[in-house]
Scaffold this motif. Sequence first.
Motif, mmCIF file in Angstrom:
data_model
loop_
_atom_site.group_PDB
_atom_site.id
_atom_site.type_symbol
_atom_site.label_atom_id
_atom_site.label_comp_id
_atom_site.label_asym_id
_atom_site.label_seq_id
_atom_site.Cartn_x
_atom_site.Cartn_y
_atom_site.Cartn_z
ATOM 1 N N ARG A 275 -0.472 6.332 -0.776
ATOM 2 C CA ARG A 275 -0.926 5.676 0.500
ATOM 3 C C ARG A 275 -1.804 4.587 0.494
ATOM 4 N N ASN A 276 -2.908 4.537 -0.190
ATOM 5 C CA ASN A 276 -3.814 3.638 -0.394
ATOM 6 C C ASN A 276 -3.378 2.507 -1.299
ATOM 7 N N ASN A 277 -2.493 2.408 -1.887
ATOM 8 C CA ASN A 277 -2.091 1.350 -2.674
ATOM 9 C C ASN A 277 -0.883 0.712 -2.477
ATOM 10 N N PHE A 278 -0.215 1.189 -1.354
ATOM 11 C CA PHE A 278 1.098 0.625 -0.574
ATOM 12 C C PHE A 278 1.111 -0.676 -0.245
ATOM 13 N N THR A 279 0.273 -1.351 0.205
ATOM 14 C CA THR A 279 -0.027 -2.696 0.833
ATOM 15 C C THR A 279 0.259 -3.447 -0.528
ATOM 16 N N LYS A 280 -0.675 -2.996 -1.550
ATOM 17 C CA LYS A 280 -0.522 -3.888 -2.774
ATOM 18 C C LYS A 280 0.962 -3.706 -3.426
ATOM 19 N N ILE A 281 1.499 -2.602 -3.514
ATOM 20 C CA ILE A 281 2.858 -2.378 -3.918
ATOM 21 C C ILE A 281 3.800 -3.504 -3.174
ATOM 22 N N LYS A 282 3.750 -3.161 -1.894
ATOM 23 C CA LYS A 282 4.733 -3.914 -0.913
ATOM 24 C C LYS A 282 4.299 -5.560 -1.062
ATOM 25 N N ASN A 283 3.386 -5.888 -1.038
ATOM 26 C CA ASN A 283 2.902 -7.433 -1.222
ATOM 27 C C ASN A 283 3.355 -7.990 -2.719
ATOM 28 N N GLY A 284 3.397 -6.751 -3.563
ATOM 29 C CA GLY A 284 3.543 -7.373 -4.985
ATOM 30 C C GLY A 284 4.991 -7.488 -5.319
ATOM 31 N N ILE A 285 5.815 -6.658 -4.422
ATOM 32 C CA ILE A 285 7.430 -6.663 -4.315
ATOM 33 C C ILE A 285 7.752 -8.013 -3.705
ATOM 34 N N LYS A 286 7.055 -8.329 -2.377
ATOM 35 C CA LYS A 286 7.533 -9.518 -1.775
ATOM 36 C C LYS A 286 7.288 -10.671 -2.545
ATOM 37 N N SER A 287 5.926 -10.723 -3.221
ATOM 38 C CA SER A 287 5.629 -12.237 -3.847
ATOM 39 C C SER A 287 6.528 -12.032 -5.045
ATOM 40 N N SER A 288 7.021 -11.128 -5.672
ATOM 41 C CA SER A 288 7.748 -10.941 -6.995
ATOM 42 C C SER A 288 9.117 -11.728 -6.492
#
Length: 526
Positions: A275-288
Amino acid sequence: MAEPLAIRKVIEKITSGEIRIPAFQRGYVWSSEQVSYLLDSIYKGFPIGTILLWRTRERLKVERDLGNYTLPDPRKDYPIDYVLDGQQRLTSLFSVFQTDLTPNQNEEWLDIYFDFTSRDVIQESKFVPLKPQEFDPTRYFPMNCLFDSVKYRKAAEGLDAETIIVIDKLQERFKETLIPIQIMETEDKHHVAIVFERINRFGTQLDTFQLLSAWSWSTDFDLQDEFSQLAEEIEPFGFGDLSFDKDLQLKCCSGVISGDTAPAAIINLKGEEVRNNFTKIKNGIKSSIDFLQKELNIYSLKSMPYPAMIVALTRFFATEKDNGVLYTEKQRRQLVRWFWRSCFSRRYSSGVTDAHKADLRAMDELRKNQDYDIASFDCSVNASFFLSNQFNVNTVNTKTFITMLAHRGPRSFISGAKVDLSKVLKNVSKNEFHHIFPVNYLENTLKLSNKKDINLLANMCFLNNSDNQKIKDKPPSVYKMLIDPINLPTILETGFCPADAFDIDYDRFLEKRAHNLVEYARQIIN
């Protein structure tokens, strides 16, 4: 343990919205045959297990339908009971007996009937699922009218006295049956997710994604829902298929959080971490995805030689900032070089977990130090890559070849028009790729002894369908006349073809084009 409930009472609670299905439950999966055996177990007095409910006064943000039924909103200021264990049994009973709600369309569902002509055999079921045209009122009694007195009397009309006694006993048996209920009353959502995960480890096995969904779930966070929303955002960019690849989603989560994608690392993730890291994960996928499109002309997940490579890129680009990670020109070149070396070395064909672990660690180093070499593993390219591999859009080597062609900014062979890569590479259809030396020409004129030599990578290029129709079976020396001489040098250069491509024989063409392809491949990997 709470007081057991009669089947009719359970149906009333579901109909009123008091009993509901949390989003982290799997969907309804029982077949009509399984429902029939459940009814037979109740009829014969066999235990059917306890239903575990979680009682709370706070309604969840995301819920599931109950089988084919969309449940009404619960009454205000009233406790809600969410099903933690026993969803398949409750949904089955509700689907058979309820008469108030209109089901959503489901062609697979069959109504269940009691066969009053069959013998009572302990191992065999007296209940059968039937299509409407299979119903015979002289043999079967519909179970969906058992708790509706009007429908019950109508269905029993015309039956003989002996059969009516059997049917009345059937109704009495189901009216008297009590379902054991256990209620867990808590507002601690983390505790609920743990209980659900434990239940499913010892019962029907869930897949890892479902377990992590339960583990990470809270009233304002549902992993499945979050990835579905992300899929909608990236669908216009050709990467909506990510929503179907649960394994890749899990590895992106674990790669960002723990730097490891091994099964043990994934299953040991803590819900709070996800939950705490999902924003990072989501932004990481979109930037990739943005990086893959801008730098490498990758326009869909299916066009990537190795979709698993997105995990390491997600680690590099993971950030809380909506505008993404700012990277230097050196870092950009390192990432591009890593991509090509991973493709040509077939780094992700085997030992994927080890490759991920090394690459995730390398991405961390590159973020700290722009001069760090993230692609120091062995990689070499020679002519055999283009002279022995057959063109097949579903293979890694062909996807690598296509991506390399796209990297050069190709032109269609006759018109000289720039190939619209965003359109062509979204679907990766073989219809957009054709032979430079046409198939019919090679088969009919040269009579090649080995037909496989026709479909070698070295003989393939981007070519739109209209241009291909103009070429048909013409030899290159003939269809060369259809090309505007002004466009010819650019077409040949962007297609890795030698300047005399249309004036030499096939073997010499393959040799010279393979040389050009190898030269460029070595340039981009080094």
